[in-house]
Design a protein around this motif. Structure first.
Motif, PDB file in Angstrom:
ATOM      1  N   ILE A  80       0.836  -1.201   0.000  1.00 28.75           N
ATOM      2  CA  ILE A  80       0.000   0.000   0.000  1.00 28.75           C
ATOM      3  C   ILE A  80       0.867   1.246   0.000  1.00 28.75           C
ATOM      4  O   ILE A  80       1.834   1.357   0.758  1.00 28.75           O
ATOM      5  CB  ILE A  80      -0.931  -0.007   1.226  1.00 28.75           C
ATOM      6  N   THR A  81       0.514   2.199  -0.861  1.00 33.95           N
ATOM      7  CA  THR A  81       1.239   3.473  -0.910  1.00 33.95           C
ATOM      8  C   THR A  81       0.329   4.556  -1.481  1.00 33.95           C
ATOM      9  O   THR A  81      -0.862   4.341  -1.688  1.00 33.95           O
ATOM     10  CB  THR A  81       2.559   3.342  -1.703  1.00 33.95           C
ATOM     11  N   THR A  82       0.883   5.718  -1.736  1.00 39.35           N
ATOM     12  CA  THR A  82       0.128   6.866  -2.224  1.00 39.35           C
ATOM     13  C   THR A  82       0.327   7.061  -3.729  1.00 39.35           C
ATOM     14  O   THR A  82       1.420   6.822  -4.237  1.00 39.35           O
ATOM     15  CB  THR A  82       0.565   8.150  -1.489  1.00 39.35           C
ATOM     16  N   PRO A  83      -0.704   7.533  -4.443  1.00 40.23           N
ATOM     17  CA  PRO A  83      -0.525   7.832  -5.869  1.00 40.23           C
ATOM     18  C   PRO A  83       0.047   9.233  -6.101  1.00 40.23           C
ATOM     19  O   PRO A  83       0.371   9.586  -7.233  1.00 40.23           O
ATOM     20  CB  PRO A  83      -1.950   7.752  -6.424  1.00 40.23           C
ATOM     21  N   PHE A  84       0.176  10.025  -5.013  1.00 44.31           N
ATOM     22  CA  PHE A  84       0.662  11.393  -5.174  1.00 44.31           C
ATOM     23  C   PHE A  84       2.097  11.489  -4.664  1.00 44.31           C
ATOM     24  O   PHE A  84       2.374  11.895  -3.535  1.00 44.31           O
ATOM     25  CB  PHE A  84      -0.241  12.378  -4.428  1.00 44.31           C
ATOM     26  N   THR A  85       3.018  11.068  -5.530  1.00 39.52           N
ATOM     27  CA  THR A  85       4.437  11.041  -5.204  1.00 39.52           C
ATOM     28  C   THR A  85       5.211  10.842  -6.504  1.00 39.52           C
ATOM     29  O   THR A  85       4.610  10.619  -7.565  1.00 39.52           O
ATOM     30  CB  THR A  85       4.751   9.899  -4.204  1.00 39.52           C
ATOM     31  N   PHE A  86       6.522  10.908  -6.424  1.00 39.31           N
ATOM     32  CA  PHE A  86       7.357  10.561  -7.568  1.00 39.31           C
ATOM     33  C   PHE A  86       7.230   9.063  -7.838  1.00 39.31           C
ATOM     34  O   PHE A  86       7.047   8.272  -6.913  1.00 39.31           O
ATOM     35  CB  PHE A  86       8.813  10.944  -7.290  1.00 39.31           C
ATOM     36  N   ILE A  87       7.369   8.677  -9.086  1.00 42.11           N
ATOM     37  CA  ILE A  87       7.081   7.294  -9.494  1.00 42.11           C
ATOM     38  C   ILE A  87       7.940   6.248  -8.787  1.00 42.11           C
ATOM     39  O   ILE A  87       7.524   5.096  -8.625  1.00 42.11           O
ATOM     40  CB  ILE A  87       7.217   7.132 -11.025  1.00 42.11           C
ATOM     41  N   ALA A  88       9.126   6.623  -8.311  1.00 37.27           N
ATOM     42  CA  ALA A  88      10.028   5.649  -7.696  1.00 37.27           C
ATOM     43  C   ALA A  88       9.350   4.848  -6.589  1.00 37.27           C
ATOM     44  O   ALA A  88       9.609   3.646  -6.432  1.00 37.27           O
ATOM     45  CB  ALA A  88      11.264   6.351  -7.144  1.00 37.27           C
ATOM     46  N   THR A  89       8.480   5.490  -5.816  1.00 35.09           N
ATOM     47  CA  THR A  89       7.841   4.823  -4.679  1.00 35.09           C
ATOM     48  C   THR A  89       7.077   3.580  -5.118  1.00 35.09           C
ATOM     49  O   THR A  89       7.188   2.512  -4.505  1.00 35.09           O
ATOM     50  CB  THR A  89       6.893   5.794  -3.952  1.00 35.09           C
ATOM     51  N   ALA A  90       6.286   3.733  -6.169  1.00 29.28           N
ATOM     52  CA  ALA A  90       5.491   2.600  -6.662  1.00 29.28           C
ATOM     53  C   ALA A  90       6.258   1.761  -7.678  1.00 29.28           C
ATOM     54  O   ALA A  90       5.985   0.567  -7.837  1.00 29.28           O
ATOM     55  CB  ALA A  90       4.195   3.109  -7.291  1.00 29.28           C
ATOM     56  N   GLU A  91       7.201   2.377  -8.350  1.00 33.29           N
ATOM     57  CA  GLU A  91       7.994   1.700  -9.376  1.00 33.29           C
ATOM     58  C   GLU A  91       8.740   0.493  -8.814  1.00 33.29           C
ATOM     59  O   GLU A  91       8.790  -0.573  -9.440  1.00 33.29           O
ATOM     60  CB  GLU A  91       8.991   2.715  -9.942  1.00 33.29           C
ATOM     61  N   VAL A  92       9.307   0.650  -7.612  1.00 31.99           N
ATOM     62  CA  VAL A  92      10.077  -0.453  -7.031  1.00 31.99           C
ATOM     63  C   VAL A  92       9.175  -1.622  -6.640  1.00 31.99           C
ATOM     64  O   VAL A  92       9.587  -2.780  -6.699  1.00 31.99           O
ATOM     65  CB  VAL A  92      10.908   0.016  -5.818  1.00 31.99           C
ATOM     66  N   ALA A  94       6.392  -2.463  -8.281  1.00 28.20           N
ATOM     67  CA  ALA A  94       6.090  -3.119  -9.557  1.00 28.20           C
ATOM     68  C   ALA A  94       7.299  -3.854 -10.113  1.00 28.20           C
ATOM     69  O   ALA A  94       7.171  -4.921 -10.728  1.00 28.20           O
ATOM     70  CB  ALA A  94       5.600  -2.082 -10.570  1.00 28.20           C
ATOM     71  N   PHE A  95       8.484  -3.303  -9.894  1.00 31.27           N
ATOM     72  CA  PHE A  95       9.713  -3.928 -10.381  1.00 31.27           C
ATOM     73  C   PHE A  95       9.881  -5.337  -9.817  1.00 31.27           C
ATOM     74  O   PHE A  95      10.376  -6.240 -10.495  1.00 31.27           O
ATOM     75  CB  PHE A  95      10.916  -3.055 -10.013  1.00 31.27           C
ATOM     76  N   LEU A  96       9.449  -5.527  -8.585  1.00 31.61           N
ATOM     77  CA  LEU A  96       9.539  -6.845  -7.943  1.00 31.61           C
ATOM     78  C   LEU A  96       8.319  -7.715  -8.256  1.00 31.61           C
ATOM     79  O   LEU A  96       8.148  -8.775  -7.663  1.00 31.61           O
ATOM     80  CB  LEU A  96       9.688  -6.675  -6.425  1.00 31.61           C
ATOM     81  N   LYS A  97       7.485  -7.229  -9.187  1.00 32.85           N
ATOM     82  CA  LYS A  97       6.269  -7.929  -9.631  1.00 32.85           C
ATOM     83  C   LYS A  97       5.223  -8.036  -8.523  1.00 32.85           C
ATOM     84  O   LYS A  97       4.318  -8.876  -8.582  1.00 32.85           O
ATOM     85  CB  LYS A  97       6.597  -9.308 -10.208  1.00 32.85           C
TER      86      LYS A  97
END
Length: 364
Positions: A80-92, A94-97
């Motif tokens: 769980i995280t926020t959609p209002f941030t730089f992409i790195a937060t969610a990118e990592v 997704a990177f781990l699938k």
């Protein structure tokens, strides 16, 4: 006139002799990877945050990635995280699938809204990554309590809040794991990419130490699959000098941020900082109507601006596969259309700040 959005030039000139000396020591020692500068910096960062373990790394993004890898986030897990941030937060994530699960933000602080977290927790949820946006820590007590109830790990993304305090404790030492970035524009920045992970958990610290160095437990003994995610010694040398002056810079950031608020609060929506915490104002971000017009007027007057961030993550093409749509996170969407960052640094001169304030008021 033409001013800098962040005045890194004046900062370098002020610390030039010490920075050059530290860099020269690295060059003369030829200890470019690892070595005494890294050890000294990690020790000093631990003293600053009061976190038991500090592990420097190659970027704030890698800090988040290492934290997730350390707790074995894998395909099918949810974070769980926020959609209002730089992409790195969610990118990592997704990177781990694993699956990023977004929760909308509080309209006053712009940080994740704790009251909306619990409804998003499933049996696949493994962690929560609150972002301490614009320099102000998120509501960590509420988040930590939810995590404890569901046996989840909390990883604070403190890329913008390093140096801020929450109820007397430093950002990045407010949960299981804290992460920060030393990107040049951050409150404590190096002259390239850099980051750090903080924890009080010895097991996590040992694993991250291996993960950031190709999974090595000792030279050429690889116990796990890891990364090449080390901070280099020249960046450590620069940070050693800057960290010495960082408490002074934090005071200046707060002073300049509060001065902006004093003169602008009657005209625009200024940052709201809760009484039990501080902000290091990584950005000084206001909310305005007619943003494009105001940006043009400020730029014409030689005042640089930035938008942090113009499009929430759930509307980014990279995350289309998650199935979110416009309207799913209305607060994030609203703020993204109004937010505007003004020049901010500990070296912003009062005359220049007055020029920004007066020009903005005329532009409104």
């Amino acid at each position: 006139m033409k001013m800098d959005f962040i005045d890194l030039k004046t900062q370098y000139q002020d610390y030039k002799n010490e920075i050059d000396k530290e860099i020269s020591e690295v060059l003369n020692s030829a200890a470019f990877i690892g070595g005494p500068k890294i050890s000294e910096l990690e020790k000093n960062l631990s003293e600053f945050t009061k976190a038991k373990y500090t592990l420097t790394c190659s970027s704030g993004t890698d800090a988040l990635l290492l934290a997730l890898m350390a707790i074995d986030i894998k395909e099918g897990d949810e974070v769980i995280t926020t959609p209002f941030t730089f992409i790195a937060t969610a990118e990592v994530i997704a990177f781990l699938k694993a699956k990023p699960v977004f929760v909308d933000i509080d309209e006053k602080t712009y940080n994740i809204d704790p009251s909306k977290i619990e409804e998003k927790i499933t049996d696949k949820t493994k962690a929560i990554i609150p972002v301490s946006l614009y320099g102000q820590p998120a509501d960590m007590d509420e988040i930590n309590n939810i995590a404890k109830k569901y046996n989840l790990t909390v990883i604070e993304d403190g890329a913008q809040s390093f140096g801020a305090e929450y109820k007397g404790k430093k950002s990045c030492n407010l949960s299981h794991i804290g992460c920060t970035s030393f990107f040049p524009s951050k409150p404590l920045g190096c002259y390239g990419d850099g980051g750090a992970v903080f924890t009080n958990d010895e097991k996590i610290a040992k694993k991250i130490a291996m993960l950031k160095n190709h999974g090595q437990s000792k030279r050429y003994e690889h116990d796990i699959i890891g990364l090449n995610a080390r901070l280099d010694a020249i960046q450590a040398a620069i940070l050693l000098v800057k960290l010495k002056y960082f408490p002074y810079e934090i005071e200046k950031r707060i002073e300049i941020g509060q001065r902006y608020t004093k003169f602008l609060s009657d005209y625009v929506t200024t940052p709201y900082v809760k009484e039990d915490r501080t902000s290091v104002y990584a950005q000084y971000s206001i909310r305005v109507d007619r943003r494009k017009e105001i940006i043009n007027k400020l730029n014409t007057a030689g005042i640089p601006t930035a938008i942090h961030y113009p499009k929430p993550l759930h509307l980014q093409k990279a995350f289309e596969y998650l199935g979110y749509k416009k309207g799913d996170f209305p607060v994030s969407e609203k703020i993204s259309q109004e937010i505007l960052s003004l020049p901010m640094s500990p070296f912003l001169k009062i005359d220049d700040q007055d020029y920004v304030i007066n020009t903005l008021i005329k532009a409104l």
